[in-house]
Design a protein around this motif. Sequence first.
Motif, PDB file in Angstrom:
ATOM      1  N   GLY A   1      35.466  40.456  44.177  1.00 25.19           N
ATOM      2  CA  GLY A   1      36.290  41.294  45.039  1.00 25.19           C
ATOM      3  C   GLY A   1      35.588  42.553  45.516  1.00 25.19           C
ATOM      4  O   GLY A   1      34.653  43.050  44.887  1.00 25.19           O
ATOM      5  N   SER A   2      36.057  43.059  46.642  1.00 26.48           N
ATOM      6  CA  SER A   2      35.428  44.251  47.231  1.00 26.48           C
ATOM      7  C   SER A   2      35.524  45.464  46.311  1.00 26.48           C
ATOM      8  O   SER A   2      34.673  46.345  46.340  1.00 26.48           O
ATOM      9  CB  SER A   2      36.115  44.613  48.542  1.00 26.48           C
ATOM     10  OG  SER A   2      36.362  43.472  49.279  1.00 26.48           O
ATOM     11  N   CYS A   3      36.582  45.510  45.507  1.00 27.22           N
ATOM     12  CA  CYS A   3      36.776  46.677  44.651  1.00 27.22           C
ATOM     13  C   CYS A   3      35.604  46.900  43.719  1.00 27.22           C
ATOM     14  O   CYS A   3      35.289  48.032  43.382  1.00 27.22           O
ATOM     15  CB  CYS A   3      38.034  46.494  43.809  1.00 27.22           C
ATOM     16  SG  CYS A   3      39.510  46.818  44.715  1.00 27.22           S
TER      17      CYS A   3
ATOM     18  N   GLY B   1      38.124  41.995  39.738  1.00 25.16           N
ATOM     19  CA  GLY B   1      38.755  42.989  40.597  1.00 25.16           C
ATOM     20  C   GLY B   1      38.471  44.414  40.160  1.00 25.16           C
ATOM     21  O   GLY B   1      37.520  44.667  39.418  1.00 25.16           O
ATOM     22  N   TYR B   2      39.294  45.348  40.654  1.00 24.53           N
ATOM     23  CA  TYR B   2      39.031  46.758  40.394  1.00 24.53           C
ATOM     24  C   TYR B   2      39.032  47.056  38.898  1.00 24.53           C
ATOM     25  O   TYR B   2      39.714  46.413  38.136  1.00 24.53           O
ATOM     26  CB  TYR B   2      40.048  47.655  41.096  1.00 24.53           C
ATOM     27  CG  TYR B   2      41.482  47.407  40.687  1.00 24.53           C
ATOM     28  CD1 TYR B   2      41.964  47.921  39.495  1.00 24.53           C
ATOM     29  CD2 TYR B   2      42.340  46.673  41.495  1.00 24.53           C
ATOM     30  CE1 TYR B   2      43.264  47.700  39.103  1.00 24.53           C
ATOM     31  CE2 TYR B   2      43.645  46.440  41.108  1.00 24.53           C
ATOM     32  CZ  TYR B   2      44.102  46.956  39.915  1.00 24.53           C
ATOM     33  OH  TYR B   2      45.381  46.714  39.524  1.00 24.53           O
TER      34      TYR B   2
ATOM     35  N   GLY C   1      41.868  43.143  37.785  1.00 23.13           N
ATOM     36  CA  GLY C   1      42.640  43.520  38.959  1.00 23.13           C
ATOM     37  C   GLY C   1      43.315  42.326  39.591  1.00 23.13           C
ATOM     38  O   GLY C   1      43.332  41.233  39.034  1.00 23.13           O
ATOM     39  N   CYS C   2      43.844  42.523  40.789  1.00 21.65           N
ATOM     40  CA  CYS C   2      44.627  41.461  41.424  1.00 21.65           C
ATOM     41  C   CYS C   2      43.764  40.253  41.768  1.00 21.65           C
ATOM     42  O   CYS C   2      44.242  39.129  41.781  1.00 21.65           O
ATOM     43  CB  CYS C   2      45.332  41.974  42.662  1.00 21.65           C
ATOM     44  SG  CYS C   2      44.533  43.353  43.466  1.00 21.65           S
ATOM     45  N   GLY C   3      42.477  40.461  42.057  1.00 21.89           N
ATOM     46  CA  GLY C   3      41.606  39.351  42.436  1.00 21.89           C
ATOM     47  C   GLY C   3      41.516  38.275  41.383  1.00 21.89           C
ATOM     48  O   GLY C   3      41.186  37.123  41.682  1.00 21.89           O
TER      49      GLY C   3
ATOM     50  N   GLY D   1      35.261  40.095  49.302  1.00 19.85           N
ATOM     51  CA  GLY D   1      36.533  39.605  49.824  1.00 19.85           C
ATOM     52  C   GLY D   1      37.669  40.297  49.122  1.00 19.85           C
ATOM     53  O   GLY D   1      37.515  40.785  48.011  1.00 19.85           O
ATOM     54  N   CYS D   2      38.802  40.344  49.804  1.00 19.25           N
ATOM     55  CA  CYS D   2      39.946  41.004  49.186  1.00 19.25           C
ATOM     56  C   CYS D   2      41.178  40.191  49.504  1.00 19.25           C
ATOM     57  O   CYS D   2      41.774  40.367  50.527  1.00 19.25           O
ATOM     58  CB  CYS D   2      40.109  42.420  49.721  1.00 19.25           C
ATOM     59  SG  CYS D   2      41.522  43.296  49.067  1.00 19.25           S
ATOM     60  N   MET D   3      41.544  39.230  48.685  1.00 20.72           N
ATOM     61  CA  MET D   3      40.781  38.751  47.560  1.00 20.72           C
ATOM     62  C   MET D   3      39.963  37.528  47.953  1.00 20.72           C
ATOM     63  O   MET D   3      40.351  36.820  48.874  1.00 20.72           O
ATOM     64  CB  MET D   3      41.707  38.389  46.416  1.00 20.72           C
ATOM     65  CG  MET D   3      42.933  37.673  46.925  1.00 20.72           C
ATOM     66  SD  MET D   3      44.256  37.420  45.758  1.00 20.72           S
ATOM     67  CE  MET D   3      44.784  39.021  45.312  1.00 20.72           C
TER      68      MET D   3
ATOM     69  N   MET E   1      39.915  48.860  48.582  1.00 14.35           N
ATOM     70  CA  MET E   1      41.004  49.694  49.080  1.00 14.35           C
ATOM     71  C   MET E   1      41.367  50.801  48.104  1.00 14.35           C
ATOM     72  O   MET E   1      42.181  51.657  48.390  1.00 14.35           O
ATOM     73  CB  MET E   1      42.217  48.841  49.407  1.00 14.35           C
ATOM     74  CG  MET E   1      42.808  48.119  48.230  1.00 14.35           C
ATOM     75  SD  MET E   1      43.982  46.892  48.783  1.00 14.35           S
ATOM     76  CE  MET E   1      45.502  47.740  48.525  1.00 14.35           C
ATOM     77  N   TYR E   2      40.737  50.804  46.932  1.00 14.44           N
ATOM     78  CA  TYR E   2      40.994  51.881  45.974  1.00 14.44           C
ATOM     79  C   TYR E   2      39.837  52.866  45.946  1.00 14.44           C
ATOM     80  O   TYR E   2      39.620  53.533  44.960  1.00 14.44           O
ATOM     81  CB  TYR E   2      41.196  51.302  44.578  1.00 14.44           C
ATOM     82  CG  TYR E   2      42.415  50.427  44.460  1.00 14.44           C
ATOM     83  CD1 TYR E   2      43.675  51.005  44.411  1.00 14.44           C
ATOM     84  CD2 TYR E   2      42.310  49.052  44.405  1.00 14.44           C
ATOM     85  CE1 TYR E   2      44.796  50.209  44.320  1.00 14.44           C
ATOM     86  CE2 TYR E   2      43.426  48.248  44.317  1.00 14.44           C
ATOM     87  CZ  TYR E   2      44.669  48.829  44.277  1.00 14.44           C
ATOM     88  OH  TYR E   2      45.771  48.054  44.185  1.00 14.44           O
TER      89      TYR E   2
HETATM   90  S1  SF4 Z   1      39.240  43.481  46.087  1.00 14.14           S
HETATM   91 FE1  SF4 Z   1      41.340  43.361  46.816  1.00 14.14          FE
HETATM   92  S2  SF4 Z   1      42.197  41.630  45.643  1.00 14.14           S
HETATM   93 FE2  SF4 Z   1      40.335  42.273  44.590  1.00 14.14          FE
HETATM   94  S3  SF4 Z   1      41.018  43.736  43.050  1.00 14.14           S
HETATM   95 FE3  SF4 Z   1      40.450  44.916  44.873  1.00 14.14          FE
HETATM   96  S4  SF4 Z   1      42.377  45.168  45.988  1.00 14.14           S
HETATM   97 FE4  SF4 Z   1      42.702  43.524  44.514  1.00 14.14          FE
END
Ligand code: SF4
Lengths: 213, 309
Positions: free
Chosen positions: A127-129, A100-101, A63-65, A158-160, A135-136
């Motif tokens: 990451g929180s995902c 990440g997610y 994911g983005c993290g 954390g995000c991220m 957030m997903y």
């Molecule tokens: S925690 Fe935030 S930064 Fe990390 S994968 Fe999820 S949305 Fe992306």
Amino acid sequence: MDKKDMKNIEKEMKLANEGLSEKERTLFSDARPTPVRPLNKYVEKFLNWARAESLWILGYGTGCGAIELRPLMTSRYDMFRYGIAPRPSPRQSSVFIIGGYASLKTIKRIVRSYEQMQGPKFVIALGSCTINGGMYYDSYYTINRINYYIPVDIYVAGCMPRPESLIAGFNKLKENIKAGKCDGMNKYAKNFDWYKANQKKIIKDWNMPDYNW
Amino acid sequence: MSITTKALYVIISVIVATIYGLALNGVVRKIYARVHGRFGPPVWQPFIDIIKTHGNNVAISHGIMYYLGPVFRLAGGLGTYLFIPVIFGSVVFSNFSLAGDLLLVMYFIFFGQLGMALGAGEGGHPYSPIGIARGLAQMTTFEVPFALSVIALAIQYNTLNITTIVAAQQGSILNWTLFTNPLAVVAAMISLLGMNMHSPFSIVLAPQEIPIGPPIEMNSSFLATLQTNRGLFGAAKLVLFMNLYFGGAAHANIFVALLIMILKTFIIYMFSVFVGAAYPRFRPEQSMRFFLKWPTLIGIASILFVAYF
Ligand code: SF4
């Protein structure tokens, strides 16, 4: 129990590899993972020290993290000074970083890569995902909790999360390894059926061997 | 000398060389890190890595050849090392030097790679055959200038025995091959760049395109064996070069001689490290063409030089 019963039980314990075609089944192992007994207390302690001081990571940027993984290698954060180094193959790495997610498509790869790593193996979820979906959390195609599918040793929230918090996560992982608390591999082997059931529940097109030794 | 003392000496010599080779790797990582503006891993990191990989409690094997690959590689490293006299005149570090050992050593340098090729091939990962194909092709080409330079030495010193070659270089610094036959040294040093597989010629392990190539499927103890061999083999190559071209290491006191050995091999190694830190990687065909052009010509020139002047 006589020999015949033993054989029957062993047969039942074998993995069916039902997702594969009849022809392919013989190509893959049908053995289940077995928990590994620790060695002598002092040897194990010494080895744990070595394991903690030489963390080879398999970074999976799901994911983005994962973007925060790259700066770790640069001169600004320099993870090498902690004995952490990237490794290109799951066979050689000991720390799996879920960046990440995880979508339903990637969880399949995560499971495969995790199973191919040679133990003892540790997982850092970034990451929180990976903790609760972040957030997903209500997305139709992402999974919410990584540790339903593979055992996770350290979460970095954390995000991220910034690279500093990742390094803090690594240091925490080191502490835990040295204290002998990171036993994800045996946990996976002991609760193999539970993990498999969870995985199969969400991965609908299961076309890989049941255990990817 | 009884066989047990000889065995003891050989074991001491092998352990010293392995530790030295691994420590050298650690120092080099540190140097690379400093070039990048980082702190880098501690110097003893290679040792921890080996302990860790050996300490893995599962190891997956893909078959008999896969098992034998790292063994062959280690045998190649050991073979290379055991036929090179490390310190001139020392009993402990003379290893199994014999007449014509130079040819044997050259054979062993190739042997490990071939064994590894068979072993890694069975791993079944598509990147290993690519790495092997590149490795063997590059090896064949850098072997050409090296072989030419060895032929020049053989003509010059009239022998293929490493100890005799070292003996002929004693006395003054001007007796070193470096000064008596500079062309051969240039050719050999360029082929050393290929042998050490540092940057311009790092197409075999190429971490960015074919993630570390041949050993990609190697894990746990298999990998640890390869890592150990990397230390030993690296040290062996450097000692060979020191013996052939830079006067070897000789002193009445064994520890001073060891120091001389360390100093000389370190400087020889730094040559490829500096080149590696400064130059980007060649593509396979570029690297092969490179070795077959100037270094080969220089090698031929060095033979003409000793034969006619
Ligand atoms: S925690 Fe935030 S930064 Fe990390 S994968 Fe999820 S949305 Fe992306």
